[in-house]
Enzyme design. Sequence first.
Site, PDB file in Angstrom:
ATOM      1  N   LYS A  30       0.838  -1.209   0.000  1.00 61.31           N
ATOM      2  CA  LYS A  30       0.000   0.000   0.000  1.00 61.31           C
ATOM      3  C   LYS A  30       0.870   1.256   0.000  1.00 61.31           C
ATOM      4  CE  LYS A  30      -3.739  -0.514   2.155  1.00 61.31           C
ATOM      5  NZ  LYS A  30      -4.934  -0.647   2.966  1.00 61.31           N
ATOM      6  N   ARG A 100      -3.807   2.760   8.381  1.00 59.92           N
ATOM      7  CA  ARG A 100      -4.043   1.476   7.722  1.00 59.92           C
ATOM      8  C   ARG A 100      -2.765   0.643   7.744  1.00 59.92           C
ATOM      9  NH1 ARG A 100      -6.902   5.109   4.122  1.00 59.92           N
ATOM     10  NH2 ARG A 100      -9.014   4.381   3.660  1.00 59.92           N
ATOM     11  N   GLY A 109      -8.314  -8.371   5.014  1.00 55.55           N
ATOM     12  CA  GLY A 109      -9.087  -8.682   6.218  1.00 55.55           C
ATOM     13  C   GLY A 109      -8.234  -8.917   7.449  1.00 55.55           C
ATOM     14  N   MET A 111      -6.235  -6.642   9.060  1.00 51.01           N
ATOM     15  CA  MET A 111      -6.251  -5.533  10.021  1.00 51.01           C
ATOM     16  C   MET A 111      -7.275  -4.516   9.565  1.00 51.01           C
ATOM     17  SD  MET A 111      -4.964  -3.664  12.476  1.00 51.01           S
ATOM     18  CE  MET A 111      -5.181  -1.936  12.861  1.00 51.01           C
ATOM     19  N   ARG A 356      -3.504  -1.318  -6.590  1.00 51.74           N
ATOM     20  CA  ARG A 356      -2.685  -2.532  -6.505  1.00 51.74           C
ATOM     21  C   ARG A 356      -3.094  -3.430  -7.661  1.00 51.74           C
ATOM     22  NH1 ARG A 356      -5.651  -4.490  -0.983  1.00 51.74           N
ATOM     23  NH2 ARG A 356      -7.757  -4.519  -1.815  1.00 51.74           N
ATOM     24  N   HIS A 472      -5.006 -42.212  -1.262  1.00 58.74           N
ATOM     25  CA  HIS A 472      -5.295 -42.977  -2.484  1.00 58.74           C
ATOM     26  C   HIS A 472      -6.420 -42.307  -3.283  1.00 58.74           C
ATOM     27  CE1 HIS A 472      -7.483 -46.092  -4.797  1.00 58.74           C
ATOM     28  NE2 HIS A 472      -6.260 -46.509  -5.101  1.00 58.74           N
ATOM     29  N   SER A 781      12.584 -43.384 -15.597  1.00 55.22           N
ATOM     30  CA  SER A 781      11.487 -42.503 -15.186  1.00 55.22           C
ATOM     31  C   SER A 781      11.514 -42.455 -13.665  1.00 55.22           C
ATOM     32  CB  SER A 781      10.146 -43.047 -15.674  1.00 55.22           C
ATOM     33  OG  SER A 781       9.116 -42.170 -15.262  1.00 55.22           O
ATOM     34  N   CYS A 848       7.396 -39.391 -13.366  1.00 58.80           N
ATOM     35  CA  CYS A 848       5.993 -39.775 -13.526  1.00 58.80           C
ATOM     36  C   CYS A 848       5.243 -39.830 -12.196  1.00 58.80           C
ATOM     37  CB  CYS A 848       5.866 -41.101 -14.263  1.00 58.80           C
ATOM     38  SG  CYS A 848       6.624 -42.464 -13.386  1.00 58.80           S
ATOM     39  N   TYR A 868      11.335 -34.906 -19.982  1.00 58.50           N
ATOM     40  CA  TYR A 868       9.878 -34.730 -19.936  1.00 58.50           C
ATOM     41  C   TYR A 868       9.354 -34.892 -18.513  1.00 58.50           C
ATOM     42  CZ  TYR A 868       9.399 -39.848 -19.609  1.00 58.50           C
ATOM     43  OH  TYR A 868       9.469 -41.143 -19.201  1.00 58.50           O
TER      44      TYR A 868
END
Length: 896
Positions: A30, A100, A109, A111, A356, A472, A781, A848, A868
């Site tokens: 700010k 502020r 939210g 302060m 902002r 899972h 992999s 993977c 990859y």
Amino acid sequence: MTSGTAKWVYTFGDGKAEGKSQMRDLLGGKGANLAEMSNLGLPVPPGFTITTEVCTAYYENGQTYPSELKAQVATALDQVGAITGKTFGDASNPLLVSVRSGARASMPGMMDTVLNLGLNDATVAALAESSGDPRFAYDSYRRFITMYSNVVLGVEHHAFEEALEHYKEGKGFDLDTELGAEDWKHLIEKYKTIVVDEHGSAFPQGAEDQLWGAIGAVFDSWMIPRAKKYRELNAIPESWGTAVNVQAMVFGNMGDTSATGVAFTRNPSTGERALYGEFLINAQGEDVVAGIRTPQDITEKARLEAKSEKPSMERAMPESYAELTRIYEILEKHYRDMQDMEFTIESGKLWMLQTRNGKRTAKAALRIAVDLAGEGLITQEEAISRIEPGALDQLLHPTIDPKAERKVIAQGLPASPGAATGEIVFNSEDAETLRKAERKCILVRIETSPEDIHGMHASEGILTTRGGMTSHAAVVARGMGKPCVSGVGSIRIDYKAQTLSVGGVTLKAGDRITIDGSTGQVLQGEVTMLAPELSGDFATLMGWADAYRTMKVRANADTPTDARTARDFGAEGIGLCRTEHMFFEGDRIIAVREMILADDAEGRRAALAKILPYQRQDFVELFTIMSGLPVTIRLLDPPLHEFLPHSDAEVREVMDATGIAEDKIRHRMRELSEFNPMLGFRGCRLAIAFPEIAEMQARAIFEAAIQAAQETGAPVTPEVMVPLVFSRAEFDIVKGRIDATAKAVSEEAGKAIDYQVGTMIELPRAALKANEIAVTAEFFSFGTNDLTQTALGISRDDAATFLGPYTQKGILAADPFVTIDQEGVGELVRIGVERGRSVRPDIKLGICGEHGGDPASIGFCQEVGLDYVSCSPYRVPIARLAAAQAALGKVSAKEG
């Protein structure tokens, strides 16, 4: 100020400032933006910022301020007074200020603001006289008492609200605006009594006492539980601290030529290039946010769309509207991004209180990034870097219509994004039955196991009462692109009665529920959904991302549906096909069980012969869908006991289908049960003990490759992957079987087969011995799910109970199953890469595990030089974007 004195306060106003936007670490977001707007010559009420360093010093020194601070604040107040022509604390011409907070990262939210500071019994009379509006002055004073008492003295809002409502009832008033100056005077006395009763001492009258009380409250708020929790959730370090902004008050509540409002330079929901926001005439800032009064639209177009009777700012205050439009164009060009602005109009003059970069939905972020690049404000590279890859999840799944009513009955973990509605089913068989009848269902389980894979596949979404974000259910659901809410501990499931109960609500099988996997909410009944739209902006940005990234992106896919989804989302092949998922389908499970229960290799081969045509057809479909793209198929990995019957009913089913005696089935079940199956008889150990399993799978792969190549005309080069090796000796034994099968199939068909055999690196020993394994393995992999479990000695299924404290205390930077543990598991990956390439420079390297779809882990994969990443189909776009950002980061790091 002498050169040896630390600078704790930075002033701004009157077209200049001591700070600038690049100083957000010191001045907070700010403060830095207020300074920047002042330097741009925009109308900003003068003020000053107390730096974040004061916050740090305050906590390091037993909540005391640096010795020079008081004098620096007094000097800055004098400077604000000189610009405004008023004096702080003066009884006849008082300067009033707002206080502020402003951390370097936005913490909405955290302060509450304190407005109208400096008002007391004397200055309120001066304000009444100078403004010529006693009602305005006393209204401002009662607001100040309410806010200051709440924020600084800890008196609850409702104490004042009750007094106000009681007074309005007695007078027959409905609205606050009906109260006159005398009414407010009466209430102010009542409010002051409330403060004495609740706080134990009188409301402070000294302006300086008020100011230091408010400054102290901002710094103290940095350590309140709510702020700590917010920082923890958003990875904001405690050491950053917050700044405090003190600014001359401008009043939006000085009658009908005054107003206050909030505006975005583009629509934060859609990204449309149009001023978007709300304002209120004759009001102060908190009235807009607090919802006390219904705000009015800023533009006439928005007013007409909303069918509002109240005039728009464009109509009611045309000069101020023109000024706001002028300023918004300056700010957007300057910051090169969509801005979220707060403003106040005092007696016809517009003042800017904040700007902002505005928060936005993923859909809006895409449109804004593409549009800004089109407008020449940013480059394509910047457009790519502006989108948070994880936010794309919002776009890839159905979502609940924001306008729909939500009847929330329980809250769990948002384990897999998207939303789904369906009938409750408590087991996988019922899910399959409903799917065949083309009825949608939600699978509700205490927890899921690999045996539920068909039920999860048949359902629209999954709900479990146990398990965390890496359970899972969560992992498989994300892989399938299905919504999942896990760990809903408040729900009780009674499988026998087929009911689900929570908080006085009992639902039975067949009742409809909706789950929101993006928020973790469970809702009663059916809710309207919005289908995902992969619009032009999405395609445009992904095209740019693909041009910049250097790593390929493959998908983990086991079914034709997965493979098609993956291709639609831009996957460049399959990096992991888990063949065991295919074993649970329909009639196959009987043949699999027959194979496990067989007494010898001959019996096993007979059962495997029944499975072969199914496996071959599965692979034909995958090769056909992925025509021309690489497909990596992992040989059977899980322990055999997972395929055996568990319930008495399943035992009877196997007896009926195979004619095998019950005692033999139960004996085999006991024989195969393991204390720690994750480290048990699984992976390549199965292929070494029962080579006929690997031979059947290899035959299915190679026969399918020949068939698919004939049918599609595109060459097929399968990559056969051996799981869970820790030595070259293991790998070579299994590879020998695969090569022999390939030779046999090739001779039978009279066709050469092009294929590769590689392995998963998922045990620490395999990473350390990578130089030996790479002599015969053609690709690696990294299976980082198991590598994380085996390197850290943590079970993924049980980790939820203690990982929270580990990340909170900083022992682990993040959940290691979500983001790769770079120091430990990452080190093993580096070793595997370096040692593998030392003997086979062209070895193909991929990942993977779940980490293949995690943006932070993808950056690491780029850094270590993987070819990859492979992830679940629905995370392919996320991985494509994250890989582009990783490549750009690497490029800019080299240049910089």
